[in-house]
Design a protein around this motif. Structure first.
Motif, PDB file in Angstrom:
ATOM      1  N   TYR A   1      99.713 -26.734  22.505  1.00 20.66           N
ATOM      2  CA  TYR A   1      99.732 -25.239  22.223  1.00 20.66           C
ATOM      3  C   TYR A   1     101.026 -25.100  21.897  1.00 20.66           C
ATOM      4  O   TYR A   1     101.327 -23.858  20.921  1.00 20.66           O
ATOM      5  CB  TYR A   1      99.851 -24.623  23.726  1.00 20.66           C
ATOM      6  N   PHE A   2     102.282 -25.487  21.957  1.00 22.16           N
ATOM      7  CA  PHE A   2     103.836 -25.112  21.846  1.00 22.16           C
ATOM      8  C   PHE A   2     103.864 -26.170  20.505  1.00 22.16           C
ATOM      9  O   PHE A   2     104.749 -25.337  19.697  1.00 22.16           O
ATOM     10  CB  PHE A   2     104.462 -24.875  23.227  1.00 22.16           C
TER      11      PHE A   2
ATOM     12  N   PHE B   1     110.266 -19.321  27.937  1.00 24.01           N
ATOM     13  CA  PHE B   1     110.192 -18.131  27.369  1.00 24.01           C
ATOM     14  C   PHE B   1     108.682 -17.134  27.465  1.00 24.01           C
ATOM     15  O   PHE B   1     108.353 -16.211  27.217  1.00 24.01           O
ATOM     16  CB  PHE B   1     110.953 -18.642  26.094  1.00 24.01           C
ATOM     17  N   ASN B   2     108.309 -19.077  27.798  1.00 28.26           N
ATOM     18  CA  ASN B   2     106.670 -18.197  27.710  1.00 28.26           C
ATOM     19  C   ASN B   2     106.044 -18.651  29.085  1.00 28.26           C
ATOM     20  O   ASN B   2     104.722 -19.504  29.388  1.00 28.26           O
ATOM     21  CB  ASN B   2     105.753 -19.735  26.540  1.00 28.26           C
TER      22      ASN B   2
ATOM     23  N   LEU C   1     109.806 -24.618  17.124  1.00 27.77           N
ATOM     24  CA  LEU C   1     110.815 -24.702  17.568  1.00 27.77           C
ATOM     25  C   LEU C   1     110.877 -26.291  17.507  1.00 27.77           C
ATOM     26  O   LEU C   1     110.304 -27.583  17.267  1.00 27.77           O
ATOM     27  CB  LEU C   1     111.387 -24.427  18.767  1.00 27.77           C
TER      28      LEU C   1
ATOM     29  N   ARG D   1      99.327 -18.646  16.503  1.00 24.79           N
ATOM     30  CA  ARG D   1     100.470 -18.810  16.560  1.00 24.79           C
ATOM     31  C   ARG D   1     100.928 -19.020  15.477  1.00 24.79           C
ATOM     32  O   ARG D   1     100.920 -19.110  14.576  1.00 24.79           O
ATOM     33  CB  ARG D   1     100.120 -20.034  17.482  1.00 24.79           C
ATOM     34  N   TYR D   2     102.724 -18.144  15.769  1.00 25.94           N
ATOM     35  CA  TYR D   2     103.047 -18.782  15.073  1.00 25.94           C
ATOM     36  C   TYR D   2     104.771 -19.172  15.514  1.00 25.94           C
ATOM     37  O   TYR D   2     105.046 -19.290  16.996  1.00 25.94           O
ATOM     38  CB  TYR D   2     103.806 -17.279  13.749  1.00 25.94           C
ATOM     39  N   LEU D   3     105.562 -19.395  14.438  1.00 27.87           N
ATOM     40  CA  LEU D   3     107.127 -19.864  15.572  1.00 27.87           C
ATOM     41  C   LEU D   3     107.190 -21.193  16.626  1.00 27.87           C
ATOM     42  O   LEU D   3     105.903 -21.169  17.233  1.00 27.87           O
ATOM     43  CB  LEU D   3     107.610 -18.784  16.714  1.00 27.87           C
TER      44      LEU D   3
ATOM     45  N   LEU E   1     112.455 -24.131  27.246  1.00 27.57           N
ATOM     46  CA  LEU E   1     112.662 -23.616  26.373  1.00 27.57           C
ATOM     47  C   LEU E   1     111.687 -22.938  26.333  1.00 27.57           C
ATOM     48  O   LEU E   1     111.121 -21.887  26.433  1.00 27.57           O
ATOM     49  CB  LEU E   1     113.390 -23.272  25.167  1.00 27.57           C
TER      50      LEU E   1
END
Lengths: 921, 152
Positions: B93-94, B104-105, B145, B141-143, B100
Motif C-alpha cells: 500500500y505505502f 502519519f497514516n 517516501l 495513491r500519490y506521494l 513514518l
C-alpha cells in the motif's frame, strides 16, 4: 514536514501529527494537544454545520490523541454521525473511532446499533463489512444481543457476497467467544459446515475458524465436518502449488487453511470410518514426507509456512495418539529440528517433544534425544530455549534416567537465569520425590537445592522434605546426620536452618551417640545460627529446643538458661516471648512423663497430593504438565502403611498443632506446617453472611455491598423484566496478591463463566458478571461465597446479594380512574398489606419520591386527593407470571409516622414488598 | 489471537489492536510488559516468548517491532507469517513502508489490518484480494517516501 499523508490525505491531520512529533517535552505535547482539543470542541459546538470532510478530520485527530494515551470525553456523537455518511472514507473513520473508543454510554450504543443495522441491510458489501467489523471489534454484550441472531442469516444466505460471508463467519466467532449464550444454534449450523466445500478458499478459511470454535463446545452438532475437512485437506496437500493461485504462500499451498483444518480435526478423536482414517493418515504422511524434500525457496517465509503445517500435523498425530509409526516418525522429525541452525525450530521442537514424551508409544523415542537436550541446556544462548529444554527434560524423566536428569538440572541451576530458578527448584523437588528409590538420595538432592538456590526454595519444598522424613523411618537417621553436617558450613541458608532445626528436634537422638554430634554439640550448632535468623525461624528453633529438653535431659539446664535470658523472655516479638515463657514453664513444672507425651515424635502426615506439584501447576497453568498423579503413592510407600497413618492421625491432629504452636493462635505467621491443615483437612467454619449494606440496595442498584480491610466488593446492576445482570467488582485493597480466588453463587443464579480468574493482583480489581433470572416470586436473597488466600491464610466471605423481588418491577403509568378501579379489584383482605411505622429518616418529599422511583414503580401524580400522599404502580415480572402492584404511602409530618398500603394479586408478594419498602423511610 | 502491538526501538507504541475486551489499565500494563520484554531480547534469539498463559511472537522490521500474542494452542510459525503478511500488505500500500508512514497514516494501518484480520482470526490470506478491497476504498495513491524497509 514530511507530507506523507496519502490517499485521501487530510492535511490538517498531518500538520497536527508533525507538530506533536516536534514537541520537545511532554509538557509541550500536552499543551499542543489541549490547544487542539479546544479548537475541535469549538468547531463541534459552533453554529456552522460542519461538512463531512471536516468532521472526519476532527474525529481522526481525536482518535490520534486518544491513541497517544490521552483521555477523550467528547466527539462520540460526531463519530456516530459519520456512520450514516454515504462516503465510504467518512463511514470508515466513524467506525474506527467507535471500535477503538467503545463507550458504554447507552444512548450512544442505541444510535450505533441503528447505524450498524442500516449498513447490514444496505446490501452494499463494503458497508456490510464495515458494520460486521465494528461488531467484531467491539464485541460487547449489547451488540451481541442486537445482532447475534441476524448474523447467522447473513452468513448462510444464498446471495451473500463471499467477502461478507467471511466477515460474518468471523464476527459470529467473536460473538460466540464473548457471549456464547446469545448465539443460537440452529438450522444454520448444518449449512455452515457445508461452507467447507465452498469454492472460495477465503470463505473456507473463515468458516473453518468458526466451526472449530463451535465444535469444541458442541462436538456432536459438527461431526460431519470431519470428513469434509479431511477431504479438503487432502486436496490441498496433493495439489500442485500453483493450483491455489494467491492462496499459495511462498510455494506452500494454503498454509493457513491447512493449519486450521488440522486444528479442527484436533477437536475430534481419530475417525472411525476406515477409509476416512486411511485418507487422513495419507495426508499426514504426505506432510511428513514433504518435510524431507529440498526447499523450493531459500526464503525463511517458505520454511516457516511449510514447518507450520508440519508442526500442526504433528500436533494432530499426538492428539490422536493412536498410530505408533506416525508418532515415531514425528519424533524423529523433531529430533532433526533439535539440532537445526534456526533457533525458532529448536525452540518449537523442544516444545512439541514435551507432549510427545507423555505418549506411551513415543516416550522411549523421545528419551533417545536426552543428550542433545542436556547439551541444549548448557549451550543455548537464549533463555527461553533453555527453559523449553528444562521442560522437556522434566517431561522425559522416568525411573531410568532420573538421577542423571536431576543432576543436570541441579548443575544448571547454579548458572540459571533468575527468572526460571524457582520453577527449576520445584521441578527438581518433584522429580527427586517421584523417582526416589532410596530416600537418602532424595534428602541429599533437597539439601543441595537449598544450598544452591536457597532463596528460591519455597515453603512448599521444605515442608515436603520434612513430611517425607517424618513418614519414612528408614531415612530419619540419615537425614539427621546430613543436616547436622550441612549446618557446619559457616554460612548456610535460613531454609537449611529451618529444615535442620525441625529434623534435629525430632530425630537428633538418632545421631546423639556419636560424640561429635552429642546433644550439646547439636544444640550449640543450632543456637549459633539463632541470632542470624528471622522471627519465624527463631520460633521454630525454640520449638526444637523444647523438643531437645525431652530428648536429652542432660542439656535441659543449658536450654532453660537460654530460654530464661532477657533476650527471650522479654523479646519484643510477642510470638517469641510467648514461646519462651511457655516452654520454660513447661520444662520446669511438667514431669518427665508429661513432657514425653506432649513432646512426642510427630505422627506421620496424612497422604496428600504434593503441595509442590500444586504449586508448579499453578505456576504453569493447567494442562501444561504431564500427569504426575502417581507421585502420591511413592511418598508413603505401601498402601497398608498409609492406612495406618490414617488411623493414627484421627484425633491426633490437634495434639500436634498444639506442640507446634503451644497456645498461640493458629493465624500467627509463625505456625509451622500450617499447610497440612489447609483446605482439605480443615473445612472453614460456618461464616456469618454479611448483609450490613443490603438494605441500601433496595432502592438503588449501584454501590459498595461489602468492605473489610482486604477486600471491597462493588456492585452495578441492571434489570429488565424478569432478567437482571449484576457486575460484581472485587477490589484488592492490599498490595499483595490474592491467590486461589474463587466465588460461588447459589445455583439459581447463572454466573457468567469468563470471570474465574484465580488471582487478583495487589491494588487491582476484577470483575465478574452474574446473570439473574427471576423464576417465581421469592423472599430470600442469594448469598455469594468468596474464598481466597491472602498471605498464608484462607479467607472466607459470604455476602448477601441485593437481589430482591422489587428489582423485577416494570413501572406502569395510569390515570386516576384506572388506579381506583384496580385498587377496588384487589380488595380481598389477604391481597392488602398495611403497615404503620415511625420515620427513621427526616421526612423529605423529594427524597421519598426518589426512593419510590428507585423501588421500581411509577409515581402517579394527581391520583390521590391529598397531594402529600404518594401513589405508585408497577408490575413484577417473573418467568412464570406477572404480578400487578399498587401502593400508597401516607406521611404524617406531625407524628413523624408513615402509613404504607400495598395491594397485589398475591399475598406473598404484598407481604414481601411491604417489608422491603417500609424499611427505607 | 489476543492482541497485536507495533512499537519502535525506543518503545514508542505505534499501533495497538486488541481482539478481546480489556480495561485500559490492563492494556497499559500489557503494553509496558511487552515493550520491556521484547526490547530486552538479544539479537538472534528465537522469536517466541512465553508470557503468562500466552505465546508472544515478535519480529523486528527495520525500526519497528511487531508483537503478536496468541493462545497457547496456536501455531507460532504461522503467527510469524501473519506478521510478515501484514508487513507485505503495508508495503504494497505505502510502497516500501516505513515507521513514518504508519505514524502519519495510522488510520490506514488500522484499515489494512481490519481487512486482513478480524476478531483475532485471519480473514483473508490472499494478498490480491486484500489489496483490491483496500484500493477500492481509496483515492489513487500519490506521494511516496524514500525510506526503505528491510524485509529480512
Amino acid at each position: 514536514m514530511p507530507a506523507v499523508s496519502k490517499g485521501d490525505g487530510m492535511r490538517g491531520l498531518a500538520v497536527f501529527i508533525s507538530d506533536i512529533r516536534n514537541c520537545k517535552s511532554k509538557e509541550a505535547e500536552v499543551k499542543r494537544i489541549n490547544k487542539e482539543l479546544a479548537n475541535i470542541r469549538s468547531k463541534f459546538k459552533g453554529d456552522k454545520a460542519l461538512d463531512g470532510y471536516s468532521k472526519k478530520k476532527y474525529v481522526c485527530k481525536l482518535l490520534f490523541i486518544f491513541l497517544l494515551g490521552h483521555d477523550i470525553d467528547f466527539g462520540h456523537m460526531e463519530a456516530v454521525n459519520l456512520l450514516s455518511s454515504n462516503k465510504y472514507t467518512e463511514k470508515q473513520i466513524g467506525y474506527l473511532f467507535i471500535s477503538v473508543l467503545v463507550n458504554s454510554n447507552s444512548d450512544l450504543i442505541r444510535l450505533i446499533n441503528n447505524a450498524i443495522k442500516n449498513d447490514l441491510t444496505s446490501r452494499n458489501p463494503t458497508f456490510m463489512n464495515l458494520a460486521l467489523h465494528c461488531i467484531a471489534n467491539v464485541g460487547s454484550r449489547e451488540m451481541a444481543e442486537a445482532f447475534a441472531s441476524e448474523i447467522p442469516r447473513i452468513l448462510v444466505a444464498g446471495d451473500t457476497m463471499d467477502s461478507v460471508k467471511q466477515s460474518a463467519a468471523l464476527c459470529l466467532l467473536r460473538l460466540n467467544r464473548t457471549s456464547p449464550d446469545l448465539v443460537p444454534m440452529g438450522e444454520w449450523t448444518a449449512r455452515v459446515v457445508h461452507l467447507l466445500n465452498d469454492q472460495h478458499l477465503g470463505v473456507v478459511t473463515a468458516a473453518t475458524s468458526l466451526i472449530t470454535t463451535l465444535a469444541q463446545k458442541n462436538p456432536d452438532d459438527f461431526k460431519t465436518s470431519v470428513s469434509l475437512a479431511v477431504a479438503r485437506l487432502s486436496r490441498i496437500v496433493t495439489s500442485a502449488s500453483i493450483d491455489l493461485q494467491d492462496y499459495t504462500y511462498y510455494f506452500v499451498a494454503a498454509p493457513w487453511l491447512s493449519v486450521k483444518l488440522l486444528r479442527l480435526l484436533q477437536s475430534y478423536p481419530p475417525p472411525e470410518d476406515a477409509a476416512l482414517r486411511s485418507r487422513l493418515t495419507e495426508c499426514l504422511e504426505t506432510i511428513l514426507n514433504k518435510a524431507q524434500e529440498p526447499p523450493k525457496s531459500k526464503k525463511v517465509q517458505h520454511s516457516n509456512a511449510k514447518n507450520a503445517v508440519l508442526f500442526e500435523a504433528i500436533a494432530l498425530i499426538i492428539h490422536h495418539d493412536s498410530e505408533p509409526t506416525l508418532l515415531v516418525r514425528a519424533c524423529n522429525q523433531l529430533g532433526q529440528f533439535l539440532q537445526h541452525r534456526e533457533t525458532n525450530l529448536r525452540y518449537l521442537a523442544l516444545e512439541s517433544m514435551c507432549t510427545l514424551a507423555s505418549s506411551e508409544f513415543s516416550h522411549e523415542a523421545v528419551k533417545t534425544h536426552m543428550e542433545t537436550v542436556i547439551n541444549a541446556l548448557k549451550t543455548e544462548r537464549d533463555v527461553s530455549v533453555r527453559q523449553r529444554a528444562v521442560d522437556l527434560l522434566y517431561a522425559m524423566c522416568d525411573r531410568s534416567n532420573a538421577k542423571q536428569i536431576v543432576a543436570e538440572m541441579l548443575s544448571y541451576l547454579e548458572t540459571a537465569d533468575y527468572s526460571i530458578r524457582e520453577e527449576i527448584v520445584l521441578k527438581v523437588a518433584i522429580l527427586a520425590e517421584k523417582y526416589a528409590v532410596d530416600y537418602t538420595w532424595y534428602v541429599d538432592t533437597i539439601l543441595n537445592l537449598i544450598r544452591i538456590a536457597g532463596d528460591y526454595v519455597s515453603e512448599e519444598v521444605w515442608y515436603r522434605v520434612i513430611q517425607i522424613v517424618i513418614n519414612r523411618d528408614d531415612v530419619q537417621g540419615y537425614a539427621a546426620k546430613t543436616v547436622f553436617e550441612a549446618l557446619q558450613a559457616p554460612a548456610c541458608h535460613e531454609n537449611l536452618v529451618k529444615v535442620g532445626g525441625y529434623i534435629l528436634g525430632e530425630f537428633g537422638n538418632l545421631i546423639a551417640g556419636d560424640s561429635r554430634s552429642s546433644p550439646l554439640v547439636q544444640f550449640n550448632l543450632l543456637h549459633s545460627k539463632f541470632h542470624l535468623c528471622s522471627v519465624p525461624t527463631r520460633a521454630l528453633l525454640l520449638s526444637a529446643y523444647i523438643k531437645f529438653i525431652n530428648l536429652f535431659p542432660e542439656v535441659k539446664a543449658t536450654i532453660q538458661d537460654v530460654l530464661r535470658s532477657d533476650s527471650q523472655l522479654r523479646n519484643a516479638d510477642v510470638e517469641l516471648q510467648q514461646r519462651a515463657v511457655e516452654y520454660l514453664r513447661l520444662s520446669c513444672i511438667a514431669s518427665t512423663d508429661i513432657l514425653a507425651t506432649v513432646l512426642e515424635e510427630m505422627p506421620p502426615f496424612p497422604e496428600r497430593e504434593s503441595s509442590i506439584l500444586a504449586k508448579l501447576k499453578k505456576k504453569k497453568g493447567p494442562g501444561k504438565l504431564p500427569d504426575m498423579d502417581d507421585s502420591r503413592r511413592s511418598v508413603n510407600g505401601s498402601t497398608e502403611h498409609s492406612e495406618n497413618t490414617d488411623t493414627t492421625n484421627k484425633g491426633s491432629t490437634h495434639s500436634f498443632t498444639d506442640v507446634l504452636n503451644l497456645n498461640s493462635t493458629p493465624s500467627s505467621g509463625a505456625s509451622l506446617l500450617i499447610d497440612v491443615f489447609s483446605e482439605s483437612s480443615a473445612p472453614p467454619a460456618a461464616i456469618d453472611v454479611s448483609e450490613e449494606n443490603f438494605p441500601r440496595f433496595v432502592c438503588k442498584n449501584n454501590g459498595v455491598i461489602y468492605e473489610n480491610q482486604l477486600l471491597q466488593i462493588g456492585l452495578k446492576s441492571e434489570y429488565r423484566q424478569n432478567l437482571g445482570r449484576m457486575y460484581v467488582f472485587y477490589g484488592n485493597k492490599t498490595s499483595t496478591q490474592f491467590l486461589s480466588f474463587s466465588s460461588s453463587s447459589p445455583p439459581q443464579l447463572n454466573v457468567h463463566p469468563k470471570a474465574a480468574d484465580p488471582m487478583i493482583e495487589g491494588g487491582a480489581q476484577m470483575q465478574q458478571i452474574l446473570n439473574i433470572e427471576c423464576v417465581s416470586d421469592f423472599r430470600d436473597a442469594p448469598v455469594l461465597n468468596i474464598q481466597f488466600r491472602y498471605g498464608g491464610t484462607l479467607q472466607n466471605i459470604a455476602v448477601k446479594l441485593p437481589v430482591m423481588l422489587n428489582k423485577f418491577f416494570q413501572p406502569t403509568e395510569m390515570m386516576s380512574q384506572d388506579f381506583f378501579q384496580r385498587w377496588k379489584q384487589l380488595g380481598a383482605p389477604q391481597q392488602e398489606v398495611q403497615k404503620i411505622f415511625k420515620a427513621k429518616h427526616p421526612m423529605d418529599t423529594e427524597v421519598t419520591k426518589a426512593k419510590i422511583l428507585g423501588f421500581g414503580v411509577a409515581l402517579l401524580d394527581g391520583v390521590d386527593p391529598n397531594p402529600a400522599n404518594f401513589v405508585g404502580a408497577g408490575v413484577i415480572h417473573t418467568k412464570t407470571t406477572q404480578v400487578g402492584c399498587l401502593l400508597r404511602l401516607e406521611p404524617n409530618m406531625q407524628a413523624q409516622m408513615y402509613r404504607l398500603t400495598l395491594r397485589t394479586s398475591r399475598d406473598s408478594v404484598s407481604q414481601r414488598l411491604c417489608e422491603l419498602l417500609s424499611d427505607q423511610f | 489471537m489476543r492482541f497485536l502491538l507495533l512499537f519502535s526501538r525506543q518503545g514508542k507504541l505505534r499501533l495497538q489492536k486488541w481482539f478481546t475486551s480489556m480495561s485500559d489499565r490492563e492494556k497499559k500494563k500489557i503494553i509496558r510488559d511487552m515493550t520491556t520484554m521484547v526490547l530486552a531480547r538479544q539479537a538472534r534469539s528465537c522469536n517466541f516468548l512465553q508470557w503468562k498463559d500466552l505465546k508472544i511472537i515478535y519480529k523486528r522490521y527495520a525500526s519497528l517491532y511487531f508483537c503478536l500474542a496468541v493462545e497457547s494452542q496456536e501455531n507460532e510459525l504461522l503467527a510469524l507469517e501473519i506478521i510478515h503478511r501484514y508487513v507485505e500488505l503495508l508495503d504494497k500500500y505505502f510502497g516500501n513502508v516505513c515507521e513514518l508512514d504508519i505514524i502519519f497514516n495510522f488510520e490506514k494501518a488500522y484499515f489494512i489490518l481490519d481487512e486482513f484480520l478480524m476478531g483475532g482470526e485471519i480473514q483473508e490470506t490472499s494478498k490480491q484480494i486484500v489489496n483490491r478491497s483496500i484500493e477500492a476504498s481509496d483515492i489513487p495513491r500519490y506521494l511516496k517516501l524514500a525510506f526503505t524497509i528491510n524485509n529480512c
